[in-house]
Design an enzyme around this catalytic site. Structure first.
Site, PDB file in Angstrom:
ATOM      1  N   GLY A  74      30.105 -56.960 -95.575  1.00 50.47           N
ATOM      2  CA  GLY A  74      30.504 -57.757 -94.421  1.00 50.47           C
ATOM      3  C   GLY A  74      30.951 -56.902 -93.252  1.00 50.47           C
ATOM      4  O   GLY A  74      30.633 -55.715 -93.186  1.00 50.47           O
ATOM      5  N   LEU A 134      29.751 -57.322 -90.312  1.00 48.54           N
ATOM      6  CA  LEU A 134      28.366 -56.967 -89.994  1.00 48.54           C
ATOM      7  C   LEU A 134      28.234 -56.371 -88.595  1.00 48.54           C
ATOM      8  O   LEU A 134      28.903 -56.787 -87.656  1.00 48.54           O
ATOM      9  CB  LEU A 134      27.471 -58.208 -90.099  1.00 48.54           C
ATOM     10  N   HIS A 183      23.581 -53.397 -90.259  1.00 49.33           N
ATOM     11  CA  HIS A 183      23.303 -54.455 -91.243  1.00 49.33           C
ATOM     12  C   HIS A 183      22.187 -55.378 -90.725  1.00 49.33           C
ATOM     13  O   HIS A 183      21.302 -55.787 -91.494  1.00 49.33           O
ATOM     14  CB  HIS A 183      24.546 -55.310 -91.487  1.00 49.33           C
ATOM     15  N   GLY A 226      20.614 -48.930 -96.418  1.00 43.00           N
ATOM     16  CA  GLY A 226      20.599 -48.080 -95.229  1.00 43.00           C
ATOM     17  C   GLY A 226      20.654 -46.605 -95.585  1.00 43.00           C
ATOM     18  O   GLY A 226      21.412 -46.192 -96.464  1.00 43.00           O
ATOM     19  N   LYS A 237      22.021 -44.534 -93.858  1.00 42.98           N
ATOM     20  CA  LYS A 237      23.388 -44.125 -93.492  1.00 42.98           C
ATOM     21  C   LYS A 237      24.166 -43.653 -94.725  1.00 42.98           C
ATOM     22  O   LYS A 237      24.931 -42.699 -94.660  1.00 42.98           O
ATOM     23  CB  LYS A 237      24.080 -45.312 -92.823  1.00 42.98           C
ATOM     24  N   SER A 247      29.257 -48.177 -88.273  1.00 43.76           N
ATOM     25  CA  SER A 247      29.954 -48.336 -89.543  1.00 43.76           C
ATOM     26  C   SER A 247      31.045 -49.370 -89.348  1.00 43.76           C
ATOM     27  O   SER A 247      31.673 -49.423 -88.284  1.00 43.76           O
ATOM     28  CB  SER A 247      30.588 -46.997 -89.957  1.00 43.76           C
ATOM     29  N   ARG A 269      33.789 -49.191 -90.563  1.00 44.80           N
ATOM     30  CA  ARG A 269      35.040 -48.435 -90.433  1.00 44.80           C
ATOM     31  C   ARG A 269      35.254 -47.896 -89.026  1.00 44.80           C
ATOM     32  O   ARG A 269      36.356 -47.437 -88.715  1.00 44.80           O
ATOM     33  CB  ARG A 269      35.098 -47.307 -91.465  1.00 44.80           C
TER      34      ARG A 269
END
Ligand code: AMP
Length: 278
Positions: free
Chosen positions: A31, A33, A37, A147, A149, A185, A187
């Site tokens: 989540g 997003l 995503h 991903g 990533k 990200s 984060r």
């Protein structure tokens, strides 16, 4: 878009689709997003007849001193974005649905899971393998989208899918970045404006490492270059800076692509990024 919260509901919604022979594309997420995503959802929407998104912040992949509680959650906003991307089914289970009392079996990722991210986050990839196994069994997709990533996660899941004979095709999608290279990200929401600027050093380090390799330098020289750059920005606490084989995460193999991977803490965010060279 159907929003379902239990495995039974999910099976009931997907069973007719499977019986009708429709392909199911699955995008697992935690989540919060963002465009990274959404790029996975768009790839699934293009290739598959039914698109399933999962949103689950998986406690098993967080260490005791990590950000499980603080991890950004925005179910309403996420569902709106998912609807906008044409998602058919959003699976949003609670922790007790995924790990009911007594649940104790986990999936061991093997040696790749002990390196780098796994060394800094003991148990992380066991948590990832366990939840991905459960989600793949619940959704039973034709294709699952991940991903680039999270390059080590890709390597661990590829290995697991091959080793344990999961009947699914993995699709790996390119890393989506901001204009200045910072990889998107969830984060990044932790970063202040100043930290946001400092965080660009991860991508700059990767680009510098790539230049070293492209100019004939060896992997150790690329690692030194990246580590030097990460260490040069006040406020950035470097983690690892490595050049490895993208599948085994062991030493690079001559004639094969090299994965450059970095990790660093910026403020209270722990960030990772990578580039494949060659
Ligand atoms: P997460 O919600 O962070 O667990 O990520 C869910 C999926 O989105 C994983 O397969 C990630 O690798 C992928 N993902 C996260 N950030 C990006 C990005 N910037 N570009 C492409 N994919 C991403």
């Amino acid at each position: 878009m159907r929003v379902v919260r239990t495995g039974e509901e999910l099976r009931a919604v997907l069973e007719p689709e499977r019986r009708a022979g429709r392909t199911i594309g699955f995008v697992p997420t935690m989540g919060a997003l963002h465009e990274g995503h959404l790029a996975l959802l768009r790839s699934a929407r293009q290739a598959d007849e039914v698109v399933v998104l999962s949103i689950f912040v998986n406690p098993l992949q967080f260490g005791p001193n990590e950000d499980f509680q603080a991890y950004p959650r925005d179910e309403e906003g996420d569902l709106e974005l998912a609807e906008g991307e044409g998602v058919d089914v959003a699976f949003v289970p609670g922790v007790e649905q995924m790990y009911p009392p007594g649940a104790s079996t986990t999936v061991d990722p093997g040696p790749i899971g002990e390196l780098y991210e796994g060394a800094e986050r003991p148990g992380h990839f066991r948590g990832v393998c366990t939840v991905v196994t459960k989600l793949l069994n619940l959704v039973q997709p034709s294709r699952a989208y991940f991903g680039q990533k999270d390059a080590q996660q890709v390597a661990v899941i590829k290995r697991m899918v091959a080793d344990l004979d999961f009947p699914v095709e993995l699709v790996v999608c390119p890393t989506v970045r901001e204009h200045d290279g910072l990889a998107l990200s969830s984060r990044n929401r932790y970063l202040s404006a100043a930290e946001r600027t400092q965080a660009t050093v991860l991508y700059r380090a990767l680009v510098a490492g790539r230049a070293v390799l492209e100019q004939g330098g060896d992997p150790a020289m690329a690692e030194n270059e990246m580590a030097g750059l990460l260490a040069s920005v006040p406020g950035v606490r470097p983690g690892y800076a490595v050049a490895v084989d993208p599948d085994s995460f062991g030493p690079p193999v001559p004639g094969r692509p090299v994965l450059l991977a970095v990790a660093a803490r910026v403020g209270r965010a722990r960030l990772i990024d990578n580039l494949v060279v060659g």
